[in-house]
Enzyme design. Structure first.
Site, short mmCIF file in Angstrom:
data_model
loop_
_atom_site.label_atom_id
_atom_site.label_comp_id
_atom_site.label_asym_id
_atom_site.label_seq_id
_atom_site.Cartn_x
_atom_site.Cartn_y
_atom_site.Cartn_z
N TYR A 141 -98.74 -53.31 -93.47
CA TYR A 141 -99.37 -52.48 -92.44
C TYR A 141 -100.70 -51.91 -92.90
O TYR A 141 -101.54 -51.55 -92.08
CB TYR A 141 -98.46 -51.31 -92.05
CG TYR A 141 -97.39 -51.63 -91.04
CD1 TYR A 141 -96.48 -52.65 -91.25
CD2 TYR A 141 -97.29 -50.88 -89.87
CE1 TYR A 141 -95.50 -52.93 -90.32
CE2 TYR A 141 -96.31 -51.15 -88.94
CZ TYR A 141 -95.42 -52.18 -89.16
OH TYR A 141 -94.44 -52.43 -88.23
N LYS A 191 -87.58 -59.84 -100.18
CA LYS A 191 -87.69 -61.30 -100.05
C LYS A 191 -88.14 -61.79 -101.42
O LYS A 191 -89.22 -62.39 -101.57
CB LYS A 191 -88.68 -61.64 -98.92
CG LYS A 191 -88.74 -63.11 -98.57
CD LYS A 191 -87.51 -63.64 -97.86
CE LYS A 191 -87.64 -65.14 -97.62
NZ LYS A 191 -86.38 -65.73 -97.10
N ASP A 223 -83.59 -62.03 -94.85
CA ASP A 223 -82.97 -62.91 -93.85
C ASP A 223 -81.45 -62.76 -93.84
O ASP A 223 -80.81 -62.70 -92.79
CB ASP A 223 -83.42 -64.38 -94.04
CG ASP A 223 -83.38 -64.85 -95.49
OD1 ASP A 223 -83.12 -64.02 -96.39
OD2 ASP A 223 -83.61 -66.06 -95.72
N ASP A 247 -89.21 -52.13 -90.11
CA ASP A 247 -89.57 -52.13 -88.68
C ASP A 247 -88.69 -53.10 -87.92
O ASP A 247 -88.09 -52.78 -86.89
CB ASP A 247 -91.05 -52.51 -88.53
CG ASP A 247 -91.47 -52.57 -87.07
OD1 ASP A 247 -91.12 -51.62 -86.33
OD2 ASP A 247 -92.11 -53.55 -86.67
N ASP A 251 -85.14 -52.33 -85.20
CA ASP A 251 -84.99 -52.77 -83.80
C ASP A 251 -83.68 -53.54 -83.67
O ASP A 251 -82.94 -53.39 -82.69
CB ASP A 251 -86.15 -53.68 -83.36
CG ASP A 251 -87.27 -52.91 -82.68
OD1 ASP A 251 -87.50 -51.74 -83.07
OD2 ASP A 251 -87.92 -53.47 -81.77
C1 IPM Z 1 -92.12 -48.33 -84.96
C2 IPM Z 1 -93.13 -49.03 -84.11
C3 IPM Z 1 -94.49 -48.96 -84.78
C4 IPM Z 1 -94.39 -49.67 -86.12
C5 IPM Z 1 -95.68 -49.49 -83.97
C6 IPM Z 1 -95.79 -48.84 -82.62
C7 IPM Z 1 -96.96 -49.35 -84.73
O1 IPM Z 1 -92.74 -50.35 -83.86
O2 IPM Z 1 -92.31 -47.13 -85.25
O3 IPM Z 1 -91.12 -48.95 -85.34
O4 IPM Z 1 -94.50 -50.89 -86.18
O5 IPM Z 1 -94.19 -48.98 -87.13
MG MG Z 2 -90.78 -50.79 -84.57
#
Ligand code: IPM
Ligand code: MG
Length: 357
Positions: A141, A191, A223, A247, A251
């Site tokens: 990032y 990884k 993975d 990240d 999700d």
């Molecule tokens: C998160 C989001 C952010 C990230 C984005 C919006 C920059 O996906 O906080 O997980 O990738 O960190």
């Molecule tokens: Mg995210």
């Protein structure tokens, strides 16, 4: 207690869910006799529209001078031109970096009443209680990047994943500290079969692990971890990993709870204000309709009370109120398409369940 909290509603559903979280914080303030001053600033696409920049120096300074920052979400199609030089997400990254909040804690505990909201089999979800500790201010990032036409007419782009040993050490140390208060198990995700950053990560994690003999450490390739997260999620306790892996995995982990809308996060620096945000995005498709799930934002406010203001009793009160509302069947549209509550109705259902004192 007196505290100054900066609220950055952001874009899309951000303003809706932070309004709900602010209602809860104000109510906690009154009921428990605190003076929590909440003041809003612009960050993200809305700040670009106003000032041409996703976050101003002034806003950054206000955040740094506060006790804690509560954030909604940033981004949206309006600012999504891939050629744009200025993007809402840059504001978020500048804020994370500016506050030095290297540790992003994302607890994942499916609510017993929401097990059927997850596409995963109920039996798999039993006993799931994991905490992802995501490194937040390093890695790909923040590494050097670029994109451009080469002399041969080809276009080339690159992003760089960079880590310093101390960045890895401090996040892994925190993961072990947190594991000691939980089920004493750390899974370090990397990884290492491919990446040098991961090979260093694994070496540092192993060294830190040796200092904590009472905590079990295992290493998983990202993975494999992604597969196990849905195949045997209950096997995880604390998961520590670098920025982008964290990240993606969070999700994925959100699916265990039935909705992205449920998950809170706390980003901590060890000193200075913490940053609290739901893990969901700005959800432009439902923005402005008043139907977003405010639970992730409200639970983020609970984490704020706990980690930045040391108000454990108040944090627990908010978490119990959320629990009570869910147990009573209160649901927003992401979890129940028919007869769902609006964002503010859900917030009210939670506020109503806060203890009188
Ligand atoms: C998160 C989001 C952010 C990230 C984005 C919006 C920059 O996906 O906080 O997980 O990738 O960190
Ligand atoms: Mg995210």
């Amino acid at each position: 207690m007196d505290a100054k909290i900066i609220v950055l509603p952001g874009d899309g559903i951000g303003p809706e869910v932070t309004a709900a979280a602010q209602l809860v914080l104000q109510e906690v303030s009154t009921r428990f006799g605190h003076n929590l001053q909440l003041s809003e600033r612009l960050m993200g696409g809305c700040a670009i529209d106003r000032s041409g920049r996703p976050i101003t120096e002034e806003t950054l300074a206000d955040c740094a001078a506060s006790d804690a920052v509560l954030l909604g979400a940033v981004g949206g199609p309006k600012w999504d031109d891939p050629r744009a030089q200025v993007r809402p997400e840059q504001g978020l990254l500048a804020l994370r970096k500016g506050l030095g909040v290297f540790a992003n804690l994302r607890p994942v505990r499916p609510h017993p009443q929401l097990l059927k909201a997850s596409p995963l089999k109920r039996a798999l979800l039993r006993g799931v209680d994991l905490l992802v500790v995501r490194e937040l201010t390093g890695g790909i990032y923040f590494g050097e990047r670029g994109r451009g036409l080469q002399p041969d007419g080809r276009e080339r782009a690159f992003d760089t994943m960079v880590y310093w040993d101390y960045e890895v050490e401090r996040i892994v140390q925190l993961a072990f500290k947190l594991a000691a208060g939980r089920r004493s198990k750390v899974t370090s995700v990397d990884k290492a079969n491919i990446l040098d950053t991961s090979r260093m990560w694994r070496a540092v994690a192993t060294k830190v692990g040796a200092q904590h003999p009472h905590i079990a450490l295992d290493h998983q390739l990202v993975d494999t971890a992604a597969m196990r997260l849905v195949a045997q999620p209950a096997a995880f306790d604390v998961v520590v990993t670098e920025n982008m892996f964290g990240d993606i995995l969070t999700d994925e982990a959100a699916v265990l709870t039935g909705s992205m809308g449920n998950l809170p996060s706390a980003s901590l620096s060890g000193n200075g204000p913490g940053l609290y945000e739901p893990i969901h995005g700005s959800a432009p498709d439902i923005a402005g309709k008043g139907i977003a799930n405010p639970v992730g934002a409200i639970l983020s406010a609970a984490l704020l009370l706990r980690h930045s203001l040391q108000l454990e009793r108040e944090a627990v009160a908010v978490e119990k109120a959320v629990d009570g509302a869910l147990r009573a069947g209160c649901r927003t549209a992401d979890l129940q398409p028919v007869q769902a509550l609006s964002t503010m109705q859900m917030a009210a259902a939670i506020v109503q369940r806060l203890p009188k004192r």
